[in-house]
Design a protein around this motif. Structure first.
Motif, short mmCIF file in Angstrom:
data_model
loop_
_atom_site.label_atom_id
_atom_site.label_comp_id
_atom_site.label_asym_id
_atom_site.label_seq_id
_atom_site.Cartn_x
_atom_site.Cartn_y
_atom_site.Cartn_z
N GLY A 71 0.81 -1.21 0.00
CA GLY A 71 0.00 0.00 0.00
C GLY A 71 0.84 1.26 0.00
O GLY A 71 2.06 1.21 -0.22
N GLY A 72 0.18 2.38 0.28
CA GLY A 72 0.84 3.67 0.23
C GLY A 72 1.87 3.85 1.35
O GLY A 72 2.95 4.40 1.12
N THR A 73 1.54 3.38 2.53
CA THR A 73 2.46 3.55 3.67
C THR A 73 3.78 2.83 3.40
O THR A 73 4.86 3.40 3.59
CB THR A 73 1.81 3.00 4.96
OG1 THR A 73 0.59 3.71 5.18
CG2 THR A 73 2.72 3.17 6.16
N ASP A 76 5.76 4.66 0.64
CA ASP A 76 6.42 5.86 1.17
C ASP A 76 7.66 5.48 1.98
O ASP A 76 8.71 6.10 1.84
CB ASP A 76 5.45 6.65 2.07
CG ASP A 76 4.45 7.48 1.28
OD1 ASP A 76 4.66 7.72 0.07
OD2 ASP A 76 3.43 7.90 1.88
N HIS A 101 2.05 13.30 4.50
CA HIS A 101 1.35 12.23 5.23
C HIS A 101 2.29 11.69 6.31
O HIS A 101 3.51 11.75 6.17
CB HIS A 101 0.99 11.12 4.24
CG HIS A 101 0.12 10.05 4.80
ND1 HIS A 101 0.63 8.94 5.43
CD2 HIS A 101 -1.23 9.92 4.83
CE1 HIS A 101 -0.37 8.16 5.81
NE2 HIS A 101 -1.51 8.73 5.46
N MET A 148 4.39 15.84 -1.55
CA MET A 148 3.24 15.06 -2.04
C MET A 148 2.57 15.75 -3.22
O MET A 148 2.62 16.97 -3.37
CB MET A 148 2.25 14.81 -0.92
CG MET A 148 1.55 16.04 -0.40
SD MET A 148 0.96 15.88 1.32
CE MET A 148 0.18 14.29 1.35
N ASN A 152 -3.78 14.92 1.44
CA ASN A 152 -4.95 14.10 1.80
C ASN A 152 -5.96 14.85 2.66
O ASN A 152 -7.13 14.48 2.68
CB ASN A 152 -4.50 12.82 2.50
CG ASN A 152 -3.48 13.06 3.59
OD1 ASN A 152 -2.42 13.66 3.34
ND2 ASN A 152 -3.77 12.63 4.79
N ASP A 177 4.47 11.49 -2.96
CA ASP A 177 3.39 10.64 -2.48
C ASP A 177 2.17 10.99 -3.34
O ASP A 177 1.59 12.06 -3.19
CB ASP A 177 3.15 10.93 -0.99
CG ASP A 177 1.95 10.16 -0.43
OD1 ASP A 177 1.08 9.75 -1.21
OD2 ASP A 177 1.89 9.99 0.81
N VAL A 179 -0.59 9.12 -3.57
CA VAL A 179 -1.72 8.26 -3.17
C VAL A 179 -3.06 8.94 -3.45
O VAL A 179 -4.01 8.29 -3.87
CB VAL A 179 -1.60 7.84 -1.69
CG1 VAL A 179 -2.85 7.12 -1.22
CG2 VAL A 179 -0.38 6.96 -1.48
N GLN A 180 -3.12 10.27 -3.27
CA GLN A 180 -4.40 10.97 -3.48
C GLN A 180 -4.56 11.44 -4.93
O GLN A 180 -5.62 11.97 -5.27
CB GLN A 180 -4.53 12.16 -2.54
CG GLN A 180 -4.66 11.79 -1.07
CD GLN A 180 -6.03 11.20 -0.71
OE1 GLN A 180 -7.01 11.38 -1.43
NE2 GLN A 180 -6.10 10.50 0.40
N SER A 200 -1.58 3.82 -4.02
CA SER A 200 -2.31 2.83 -3.24
C SER A 200 -3.60 2.48 -3.95
O SER A 200 -4.22 3.33 -4.59
CB SER A 200 -2.61 3.42 -1.86
OG SER A 200 -3.36 2.52 -1.08
N HIS A 202 -6.55 1.21 -2.48
CA HIS A 202 -7.85 1.37 -1.82
C HIS A 202 -8.41 2.79 -1.85
O HIS A 202 -9.55 3.01 -1.47
CB HIS A 202 -7.82 0.80 -0.39
CG HIS A 202 -7.15 1.66 0.63
ND1 HIS A 202 -7.86 2.53 1.43
CD2 HIS A 202 -5.86 1.79 0.99
CE1 HIS A 202 -7.02 3.14 2.27
NE2 HIS A 202 -5.80 2.71 2.02
N LYS A 203 -7.60 3.75 -2.34
CA LYS A 203 -8.13 5.11 -2.48
C LYS A 203 -8.81 5.28 -3.84
O LYS A 203 -9.43 6.30 -4.11
CB LYS A 203 -7.00 6.14 -2.34
CG LYS A 203 -6.19 6.04 -1.04
CD LYS A 203 -6.97 6.49 0.17
CE LYS A 203 -6.23 6.26 1.48
NZ LYS A 203 -5.17 7.21 1.78
C1 LIG Z 1 -3.97 6.89 2.45
C2 LIG Z 1 -2.67 7.60 2.24
C3 LIG Z 1 -1.46 6.96 2.47
C4 LIG Z 1 -1.38 5.56 3.04
O1 LIG Z 1 -1.77 4.59 2.09
P1 LIG Z 1 -2.21 3.14 2.64
O2 LIG Z 1 -2.41 2.33 1.38
O3 LIG Z 1 -3.49 3.35 3.39
O4 LIG Z 1 -1.11 2.61 3.49
C5 LIG Z 1 -0.28 7.64 2.21
N1 LIG Z 1 -0.32 8.89 1.73
C6 LIG Z 1 -1.46 9.55 1.50
C7 LIG Z 1 -1.42 10.94 0.94
C8 LIG Z 1 -2.69 8.93 1.74
O5 LIG Z 1 -3.81 9.59 1.50
#
Ligand SMILES: *Cc1c(COP(=O)(O)O)cnc(C)c1O
Length: 380
Positions: A71-73, A76, A101, A148, A152, A177, A179-180, A200, A202-203
């Motif tokens: 995932g995103g965490t 990163d 984040h 980023m 988020n 990052d 992810v968003q 990631s 799931h977003k």
């Molecule tokens: C949700 C999010 C993450 C973490 O991603 P996960 O897949 O939930 O671990 C990291 N950075 C940003 C900006 C996020 O919104």
């Protein structure tokens, strides 16, 4: 029973039915280990290879630059810890924005314990990093810059192409990052001058526990774990096959809608923002009005605590999120809202409403009605 309204799409999204359908065979009959040489393994290996090709093409990368993660965490952490440690001989200085984040912030805090130095870039009242501040902070010891793409909490779109160019001109790597933003805004790693990019599933209506890190060819990173040759030894461990297939399906679906989805989401978001401003006095939008993710509205209300708003909205079947994190019984305002220079009272009164695929105009109108009456009651 009253319809539940979900306005927390920046926290997570439901798995799209087509994504679920793509994943299911890999949880049942296609169960092979991708490292196995027999046909069970080869069939699954092929699915991972195809997913890698597809993901790479959505961001203008080549397949060998994509590493699947949990995932995103993890992406990163792998980017920040991995790039810093692999480049320690070149320098010990890292630059990040103050509104990253926690996955980036806390990875950097960990690196400080290893002797790295970290500079934090401020943001202006609108939440934007000024590329000139990167130029001012960067020096010959700087090995990594991380800012980023989309925040988020407040949804602000940062000028990462300009920041990436400055990093490159100064011999530093640039991580973002995303992810968003992945699947929400068009992304091209070359145009954005990015060396490392986190995303990631799931977003973007994919499964939780699945994401990827893009690593530009030639960029060195150290792995965080050891014990296998998967992901070219940069991320060993038997692959989350269904998760990877789900990430691919979610990404393809999101990217195929990039021509239409942002316009629809922005119209819903603007209906929400305009409705709130017309009906509720003492409301303030956090983050730049135009340079923001199409689905994000983050609003502070004078004289109202974000947490009370959340609880009252929840009682009416409306799911939102507050900008403030509740830690050890005390309500500490979020680091993002604090970085904007918001007075304590407004930082406490912030509400994040993020619209998504399932959101309708009726949902927006219901939320505005509920907010108006809740806020009148709380203020009264
Ligand atoms: C949700 C999010 C993450 C973490 O991603 P996960 O897949 O939930 O671990 C990291 N950075 C940003 C900006 C996020 O919104």
């Amino acid at each position: 029973m009253r319809k539940m309204i979900y306005l927390d799409h920046a926290a997570t999204t439901p798995v799209d039915p087509s994504v679920f359908a793509a994943m299911t065979p890999f949880l049942t009959e296609k169960f092979g280990n991708p490292s196995s040489v027999h046909s069970f393994g080869r069939e699954v290996r092929a699915a991972i290879d195809e997913a890698r090709d597809s993901i790479a093409s959505t961001i203008g990368a080549s397949s060998s630059e994509i590493y699947f993660t949990s995932g995103g965490t993890e992406a990163d952490n792998l980017a920040i810890l991995g790039a810093a440690r692999a480049n320690r001989a070149k320098g010990d200085h890292i630059i990040i924005s103050a509104i990253e984040h926690h996955a980036v912030l806390e990875a950097c805090e960990h690196l400080m314990e290893e002797g790295f130095r970290v500079s934090y870039l401020p943001v202006n009242r609108d939440g934007l990093v000024d590329p000139n501040d990167v130029t001012a902070a960067i020096n010959k010891d700087t090995i990594l810059v991380s800012v980023m793409h989309v925040n988020n909490e407040i949804g602000v779109i940062e000028p990462i192409s300009a920041i990436g160019r400055i990093a490159r001109e100064n011999g530093a790597l640039f991580h973002t990052d995303a992810v968003q933003s992945f699947g929400v805004l068009p992304i091209d790693v070359d145009r954005l001058n990015v060396d490392l990019l986190s995303a990631s599933a799931h977003k973007i209506y994919g499964p939780k526990g699945s994401g990827f890190l893009y690593v530009r060819t030639g960029v060195r990173i150290q792995p965080l774990q050891f014990g296998g040759s998967q992901e070219r030894e940069r991320r060993p461990g038997t692959e989350n096959v269904a998760g990877i297939v789900g990430l691919r399906a979610a990404a393809e679906l999101a990217v195929s809608q990039l021509d239409t989805a942002p316009t629809r989401l922005a119209a819903l978001r603007d209906r929400l923002i305009d409705g709130i401003f017309n009906r509720i006095p003492g409301a303030h939008l956090n983050g730049h009005r135009e340079l923001r993710a199409p689905g994000n509205a983050n609003i502070s209300f004078e004289g109202v605590e974000g947490e009370s708003l959340l609880l009252n909205l929840d009682l009416e079947g409306i799911a939102a999120s507050s900008g403030s994190a509740c830690s050890a019984g005390s309500l500490a305002p979020s680091h993002v809202l604090t970085a904007l220079g918001l007075p304590h009272e407004l930082a406490q009164g912030s509400l994040r409403l993020t619209v998504g695929r399932g959101t309708t105009e009726e949902d927006i109108d219901t939320v505005i009605d509920s907010l108006e009456s809740i806020i009148n009651r709380l203020r009264g």
